[in-house]
Design an enzyme around this catalytic site. Structure first.
Site, short mmCIF file in Angstrom:
data_model
loop_
_atom_site.label_atom_id
_atom_site.label_comp_id
_atom_site.label_asym_id
_atom_site.label_seq_id
_atom_site.Cartn_x
_atom_site.Cartn_y
_atom_site.Cartn_z
N HIS A 82 1.02 0.00 -7.98
CA HIS A 82 -0.03 -0.86 -8.51
C HIS A 82 0.29 -1.30 -9.94
CE1 HIS A 82 -2.67 -0.60 -5.14
NE2 HIS A 82 -3.03 0.66 -5.32
N TYR A 133 -4.00 -12.84 0.67
CA TYR A 133 -4.69 -12.09 1.72
C TYR A 133 -5.42 -13.03 2.69
CZ TYR A 133 -8.04 -8.75 3.74
OH TYR A 133 -8.80 -7.98 4.59
N SER A 182 -14.99 -4.81 -3.36
CA SER A 182 -14.24 -3.74 -2.72
C SER A 182 -13.92 -2.63 -3.72
CB SER A 182 -12.94 -4.30 -2.11
OG SER A 182 -12.24 -3.31 -1.41
N LYS A 210 -14.37 -2.88 5.26
CA LYS A 210 -14.81 -4.07 5.98
C LYS A 210 -13.68 -5.06 6.26
CE LYS A 210 -19.75 -4.55 4.90
NZ LYS A 210 -20.77 -5.47 4.33
#
Length: 319
Positions: free
Chosen positions: A126, A214, A156, A285
């Site tokens: 990251h 994404y 998120s 989700k």
């Protein structure tokens, strides 16, 4: 936000921030221009000091909560497809994060992999581009970078950190979380600087970086999986395409399939860590537009204006 004593192995003072909306249960340290969770800071410093990249390495780079779990699963399935098919893949019994070593936490594991007869190329991180070990930047290894709509990232991120084992904050105020993120105070943030670092490197340094959005991947997963496989050096043959190998990998790594596997419904990732994570938290989700249930009109206006300012001239769209 006050400076604290210089930590061992650091080259400059470190600043700290304790997240009040998490009942002060999570401390962030600012070093080299970005924020990091305290527990991950020393690992990042050690990686900078000792890690030696190889030209065959493939780095999965991302800001937290931008689709990392999915991308790791896809890359792992692509690289290991000759050894495992969809019925025998380790992904069926192992959390994707445990299939791909993490630079800030798994240096020993990465070194052990290098000593094996067959080198496993995948490494995840990251870290911002500017904080990567110099050996990565100077080598010919490949970097795959995934990014996502900032509003969904904020939501998120909010849900994820409120459910970490040592936070467990019920009814944490979303507005406070939003304001902190907006100010650039978040794990590996500011988010826009994280993206811009990799984007700038892909243009200025000539480094080989594949950018994946994404939302675009979800719209056309097959072509993006092919693109990913070609970039990391494991392209699909015509025979594999005709045999449905790509479709099988997509089904194996789908959110619905991974979420319903027993390993991803129970247990903890890194159970001995202070910030141990329930495996199921990586599969909340995966929904585009979930932010609409949380953002006020004022929040939308603020974050959209900020993104317009930060990403001007790049062609990148995060709102």
């Amino acid at each position: 936000m006050e400076p604290i004593a210089t930590m061992e192995n650091t080259l400059e003072p470190v600043a700290q921030h304790t997240c009040s909306w998490l009942n002060n249960s999570m401390k962030l340290l600012n070093y080299q221009g970005f924020w990091n969770i305290e527990d991950f800071h020393e690992g990042a410093l050690l990686a900078q000091k000792t890690f030696m990249a190889q030209s065959s390495d493939v780095f999965i780079c991302s800001y937290p909560k931008t689709g990392t779990t999915w991308l790791k699963a896809l890359a792992f399935a692509i690289i290991t497809r000759e050894k495992f098919d969809e019925s025998s893949s380790p992904l069926l019994t192992t959390l994707p994060h445990d299939c791909v070593p993490y630079l800030e936490k798994d240096l020993k594991k990465i070194e052990e992999n290098r000593n094996n007869s067959k080198h496993f190329p995948l490494v995840s991180t990251h870290l911002p581009y500017t904080a990567l070990p110099r050996s990565i930047v100077s080598s010919n290894c490949k970097i795959v970078y995934i990014y996502r709509n900032i509003k969904d990232v904020i939501v998120s991120y909010y849900h994820f950190v409120t459910k970490l084992s040592n936070t467990r904050v019920v009814d944490a105020p979303f507005e406070e979380a939003f304001n902190e993120f907006y100010r650039g105070i978040s794990w590996c943030g500011p988010y826009w600087d994280h993206i811009l670092g990799y984007w700038q490197a892909s243009h200025d340094d000539g480094h080989k970086i594949l950018f994946l959005k994404y939302e675009d991947m979800k719209k056309d997963i097959a072509s993006n999986v092919k693109r990913l496989a070609e970039f990391i050096g494991y392209p699909f043959s015509n025979e594999e395409e005709n045999a449905g190998v790509i479709d099988n990998i997509i089904k194996l790594c789908s959110f619905e399939n991974l979420r319903n596997l027993e390993v991803n419904k129970s247990g903890y990732h890194r159970p001995d860590d202070p910030y141990r994570v329930e495996n199921q938290l990586y599969f909340r989700k995966a929904k585009d537009g979930d932010w609409k249930e949380y953002f006020t009109d004022e929040m939308i206006e603020k974050i959209d204006k900020l993104m317009d300012e930060k990403l001007s001239g790049t062609g990148l769209v995060l709102k």
